[in-house]
Design a protein around this motif. Structure first.
Motif, PDB file in Angstrom:
ATOM      1  N   ASN A 137       0.808  -1.220   0.000  1.00 43.06           N
ATOM      2  CA  ASN A 137       0.000   0.000   0.000  1.00 43.06           C
ATOM      3  C   ASN A 137       0.844   1.274   0.000  1.00 43.06           C
ATOM      4  OD1 ASN A 137      -3.178  -0.415   0.517  1.00 43.06           O
ATOM      5  ND2 ASN A 137      -2.043  -2.128   1.386  1.00 43.06           N
ATOM      6  N   LEU A 138       1.929   1.280   0.756  1.00 55.91           N
ATOM      7  CA  LEU A 138       2.744   2.487   0.838  1.00 55.91           C
ATOM      8  C   LEU A 138       3.686   2.635  -0.359  1.00 55.91           C
ATOM      9  CD1 LEU A 138       3.724   2.680   4.627  1.00 55.91           C
ATOM     10  CD2 LEU A 138       1.785   3.732   3.448  1.00 55.91           C
ATOM     11  N   PHE A 139       4.141   1.491  -0.873  1.00 53.71           N
ATOM     12  CA  PHE A 139       5.090   1.528  -1.994  1.00 53.71           C
ATOM     13  C   PHE A 139       4.636   0.565  -3.086  1.00 53.71           C
ATOM     14  CE2 PHE A 139       7.267   2.172   2.080  1.00 53.71           C
ATOM     15  CZ  PHE A 139       7.728   3.473   1.912  1.00 53.71           C
ATOM     16  N   PRO A 140       3.526   0.891  -3.769  1.00 54.46           N
ATOM     17  CA  PRO A 140       2.995  -0.015  -4.795  1.00 54.46           C
ATOM     18  C   PRO A 140       3.974  -0.261  -5.930  1.00 54.46           C
ATOM     19  CG  PRO A 140       1.933   2.137  -4.907  1.00 54.46           C
ATOM     20  CD  PRO A 140       2.742   2.120  -3.660  1.00 54.46           C
ATOM     21  N   GLN A 141       4.859   0.656  -6.152  1.00 56.83           N
ATOM     22  CA  GLN A 141       5.876   0.500  -7.192  1.00 56.83           C
ATOM     23  C   GLN A 141       7.237   0.817  -6.588  1.00 56.83           C
ATOM     24  OE1 GLN A 141       4.695   3.114 -10.332  1.00 56.83           O
ATOM     25  NE2 GLN A 141       3.066   1.767 -11.069  1.00 56.83           N
ATOM     26  N   GLY A 142       8.146  -0.146  -6.692  1.00 57.26           N
ATOM     27  CA  GLY A 142       9.485   0.099  -6.170  1.00 57.26           C
ATOM     28  C   GLY A 142       9.777  -0.665  -4.901  1.00 57.26           C
TER      29      GLY A 142
END
Length: 420
Positions: free
Chosen positions: A173-178
């Motif tokens: 949720n906080l870092f959907p990409q990366g």
């Protein structure tokens, strides 16, 4: 060698008899198939249900004793209101326990939790997260399965650095990409650096706490954010102390006895005073679960045995018919020198073959059912249940075929040859 050859010949005769009456064979083994399917399916469901419930309770740890204010079970002779006056475990008591306990444990940790937190990372946020403040040995007391990254160091714990280990759902949720490692998120205005991400657990059967939405931070950093309760009555998070026992300490009896003595000494209790703390063990829950599923397994086995009984009667009936149809052939075999045990094995093997084929078909059906995706209750059939199904099949074959086989073996050859 002769006995082995005769046994093989008996098996071959039985197999030829089954192939020559294919339709009757299929109809006969259907009863056994249904019976084995029923009983193995019941045991598989019970085993899977127990495994899922135990998995749901993994958050309490294994071979651990917890020092808390409240017991997990209330005795009938102990008024519940007396627990209100008990103090909650403290950091000082944790330090004293760590110093005074002998080597009868694998580690000791203090930890506390705060639910309902909102985390922010840039434009992304996640609410309703649980933040746990933990000491260094928390990973010994409770499972912290890391997918990536690392655990806290002693230096990070002692200096209360703002570092964190997050759950898989939090990372998504906080870092959907990366990659989340090395990046920061804010909790109550304070920035934390992510040093690890825990493995994804998914939804549990009992909806018990999951690491997926958890955030682990050093205990000191947690205290700075939330403080600690002194009464355990809602004035802040209540700390808990967990002590991991050793495998050689059966039932953790030695550890519990030592912990009780040390805690009573720390709190200055006199010999006649009651304990003002609770020592809780997950084994209490595990024992109740084992008893419950033992009863469920017995009831399920009894229910499934009725289906097996019907299948056994069907096999026995077909074997009596088979003996009557082949009475003339039995007479010819005996007149040519066939021994009684050769005739007995011939029909006994036929019954066992029927039941084994039916049993294998039933086990295969259960296995196919376990392949169906199940979110609520994933099913898994163990090797022990497969072996149990095959043994039951052989047992039913022996029981259903022994009487017809004995009757066939004891036929008078002269009378048998004349039979039509």
């Amino acid at each position: 060698m002769l006995a082995l050859r005769l046994t093989f010949e008996s098996f071959r005769f039985a197999w030829d008899a089954l192939k020559s009456n294919l339709l009757r064979t299929i109809l006969s083994l259907l009863g056994v198939t249904v019976g084995i399917f029923s009983i193995i399916a019941v045991f598989t469901i019970v085993d899977s249900l127990e495994a899922n419930i135990r998995s749901s309770m993994n958050f309490v740890g294994d071979k651990v004793i917890y020092v808390e204010k409240w017991p997990w079970t209330f005795g009938p002779d102990y008024p519940w209101w007396k627990y209100f006056n008990r103090p909650v475990p403290s950091v000082r008591e944790f330090q004293e326990l760590r110093q005074q306990l002998s080597g009868n444990n694998n580690g000791i940790a203090i930890f506390a939790a705060k639910n309902g937190n909102t985390l922010k990372a840039g434009s992304n946020s996640m609410s309703d997260c649980a933040v746990l403040g933990v000491s260094y040995d928390y990973r010994v007391v409770s499972s912290v399965p890391l997918a990536t990254g690392r655990y806290f160091t002693n230096q990070e714990m002692e200096s209360t650095r703002p570092v964190a280990i997050i759950g898989a759902t939090v990372a998504e949720n906080l870092f959907p990409q990366g990659e989340p490692l090395g990046r920061e998120f804010k909790l109550r205005g304070l920035s934390f650096v992510i040093i690890g991400v825990m493995e994804k657990e998914g939804k549990k059967l009992l909806d018990t706490p999951s690491n997926d939405t958890n955030v682990l931070v050093p205990f000191g950093a947690f205290v700075k954010l939330y403080g600690l309760s002194t009464t355990g009555l809602g004035d802040g998070p209540s700390p808990r102390i967990g002590v991991k026992g050793r495998n050689e300490d059966a039932g953790l009896l030695d550890l519990e006895y030592e912990m009780r003595g040390v805690m009573r000494n720390i709190r200055g209790l006199k010999p006649r005073q009651e304990d003002n703390f609770a020592l809780n063990r997950p084994e209490m829950i595990a024992g109740q679960i084992s008893k419950l599923f033992a009863v469920i397994g017995i009831v399920g086995g009894i229910i499934g045995s009725f289906a097996i009984l019907v299948g056994g009667f069907g096999i026995a009936n077909i074997m009596f018919v088979s003996v009557r149809e082949r009475t003339n052939i039995i007479g010819i075999q005996k007149s040519l020198g066939a021994k009684n045990f050769f005739i007995l094995f011939q029909f006994l093997f036929e019954a066992i073959c029927l039941c084994l084929i039916g049993g294998l078909a039933g086990i295969m059906l259960v296995w196919l059912v376990t392949l169906i995706p199940q979110d609520a209750l994933p099913l898994a059939m163990s090797a022990s249940r497969i072996i149990l199904g095959l043994l039951i099949s052989v047992g039913i074959g022996v029981i259903a075929g022994i009487v017809p086989a004995v009757l066939a073996a004891n036929l008078d050859p002269v009378i048998a040859i004349r039979a039509k």
